[in-house]
Write an enzyme that holds these catalytic residues in place. Structure first.
Site, PDB file in Angstrom:
ATOM      1  N   GLY A   6       0.778  -1.068   0.045  1.00 21.76           N
ATOM      2  CA  GLY A   6       0.001   0.311   0.047  1.00 21.76           C
ATOM      3  C   GLY A   6       0.875   1.307  -0.024  1.00 21.76           C
ATOM      4  N   GLY A   9      -0.353   4.770  -1.318  1.00 20.98           N
ATOM      5  CA  GLY A   9      -1.468   5.470  -0.590  1.00 20.98           C
ATOM      6  C   GLY A   9      -0.812   6.544   0.173  1.00 20.98           C
ATOM      7  N   ASP A  32       2.651  -1.638  -4.492  1.00 20.27           N
ATOM      8  CA  ASP A  32       1.155  -1.469  -4.373  1.00 20.27           C
ATOM      9  C   ASP A  32       0.567  -1.828  -5.659  1.00 20.27           C
ATOM     10  OD1 ASP A  32      -0.551   1.421  -2.840  1.00 20.27           O
ATOM     11  OD2 ASP A  32      -1.576   0.506  -4.478  1.00 20.27           O
ATOM     12  N   TYR A 140     -15.745   0.483   7.733  1.00 20.27           N
ATOM     13  CA  TYR A 140     -14.306   0.551   7.938  1.00 20.27           C
ATOM     14  C   TYR A 140     -13.735   0.194   9.681  1.00 20.27           C
ATOM     15  CZ  TYR A 140      -9.977   3.239   8.229  1.00 20.27           C
ATOM     16  OH  TYR A 140      -8.486   3.702   8.438  1.00 20.27           O
ATOM     17  N   ILE A 170      -5.466  11.867   9.373  1.00 21.83           N
ATOM     18  CA  ILE A 170      -4.171  12.040   9.134  1.00 21.83           C
ATOM     19  C   ILE A 170      -4.235  13.275   8.051  1.00 21.83           C
ATOM     20  CG2 ILE A 170      -1.850  11.595   8.365  1.00 21.83           C
ATOM     21  CD1 ILE A 170      -2.305   8.881   9.948  1.00 21.83           C
TER      22      ILE A 170
HETATM   23  C1  VAH Z   1     -10.929   7.820   7.220  1.00 20.75           C
HETATM   24  N1  VAH Z   1      -8.805   8.979   7.486  1.00 20.75           N
HETATM   25  O1  VAH Z   1     -11.164   8.915   7.299  1.00 20.75           O
HETATM   26  C2  VAH Z   1      -9.286   7.852   7.884  1.00 20.75           C
HETATM   27  C3  VAH Z   1      -9.336   7.487   9.339  1.00 20.75           C
HETATM   28  C4  VAH Z   1     -10.053   8.218  11.671  1.00 20.75           C
HETATM   29  C5  VAH Z   1     -10.164   8.477  10.073  1.00 20.75           C
HETATM   30  O2  VAH Z   1      -9.407   6.401   9.553  1.00 20.75           O
HETATM   31  O3  VAH Z   1     -11.529   7.015   6.942  1.00 20.75           O
END
Ligand code: VAH
Length: 315
Positions: A6, A9, A32, A140, A170
């Site tokens: 990855g 990314g 990647d 997620y 981030i």
């Molecule tokens: C997202 N940048 O927005 C990622 C992260 C806590 C946010 O997991 O899905």
């Protein structure tokens, strides 16, 4: 030898460059499913690979005699809500391949990123503790919570040295945002420089835990260089640097671009953001392996505007 999966990314591309600086270009293999930035492609070995292709990943591990793997491939929160089964497959299959390589002693050490997305609507929202209620309501978040349980299981059952961080949002400028709910805080800088305006897809008072990329990279290197016995938490560590709302970020940008204007048009990502904590207690990481961030909101804003200006003039 280090393999980053990855590597093209958002985090992977900057982590690859940092690890090449630290350990030597030829000791860090980037891979990647698609090519990355020119900086990444020109700085060391690169292998096209699908993170869910066990044979392909195993072949790369054997070809370069890899010892450490950073598994940075995943589908982020917003994209995952649109294609849940694909997100589950990518986020989980890729992890099992690496955990099993470690279990079979084909590699020695693993870094795997979790996220504050493991927390859900029933989690205490402010200064969220390391250990607390976790009922994630996003695909997620569910995949990251499950991944944490498997990492801890492989450590306890097979002695696999896997280390993990619950990254907050981030913020960085070297790659374009990729499907994250916190990515408004990246897009806003592009909008500010290009059009002196930005329409936020989150409400003005939506506080979220955030971090500048350099601090995320520092934490990743620090935990991987820590003595194994200092890494007491083998699910994943809470990690944070700051928390801010879209309006607080807009006000910070206005100190640099006084006529910057922000508008708010919340979309489906508001519901995702509302399920996450507003701020994180990362005292366990500070105690166990001496974590401490260097960038606050002021420093992040300066670095983002400087970095983007440099990129655009360079072009
Ligand atoms: C997202 N940048 O927005 C990622 C992260 C806590 C946010 O997991 O899905």
């Amino acid at each position: 030898k280090i393999l980053i999966i990855g590597a093209s990314g958002q985090i992977g591309s900057e982590l690859s460059l940092k690890l090449r600086d630290l350990y030597g270009n030829d000791n860090v293999i980037a891979s990647d499913i698609k090519q990355g930035t020119a900086e990444l492609m020109n700085s060391g070995p690169f292998e096209i690979a699908d993170a869910t292709d066990e044979a392909g990943i195993t072949a790369i591990v054997e070809k370069y005699a890899i010892t450490d793997v950073y598994l940075m491939a995943a589908m982020l929160s917003a994209t995952a809500e649109r294609i849940p089964m694909k997100a589950w497959d990518l986020n989980m299959e890729s992890l099992f391949i690496i955990l099993n390589l470690a279990k079979d002693k084909k590699i020695e050490k693993v870094f795997w990123p979790s996220s504050i997305a493991v927390f859900g609507p029933t989690t205490p929202k402010n200064n969220t503790p390391q250990t607390t209620i976790m009922e994630p309501s996003t695909v997620y978040g569910i995949s990251k919570q499950t991944g944490e349980r498997w990492c801890e299981y492989y450590f306890n059952q097979y002695g696999v040295d896997v280390r993990s961080l619950r990254y907050p949002g981030i913020i960085s400028y070297k790659t374009l945002p990729g499907g994250g709910t916190t990515d408004y805080a990246i897009e806003i800088f592009h909008g500010a420089l290009k059009d002196k305006k930005y329409t936020s897809f989150l409400k003005e008072d939506t506080a979220l835990p955030m971090m500048f990329m350099d601090d995320a990279i520092k934490a990743t290197v620090d935990i991987m260089e820590a003595d194994a016995e200092d890494v007491r938490v083998r699910s994943s560590y809470n990690l944070s640097a700051m928390s801010f709302t879209p309006s607080e970020l807009a006000n910070e940008i206005k100190k640099h671009i006084p006529d910057f204007e922000i508008a708010y048009q919340p979309d489906f990502r508001q519901k995702i953001a509302d399920s996450w904590p507003g701020s994180i207690d990362d005292s366990t990481a500070r105690e166990d392996w001496n974590w401490s961030p260097s960038f606050d909101l002021k420093g992040l804003s300066e670095a983002m505007l400087e970095g983007l200006k440099k990129l655009t003039t360079v072009k």
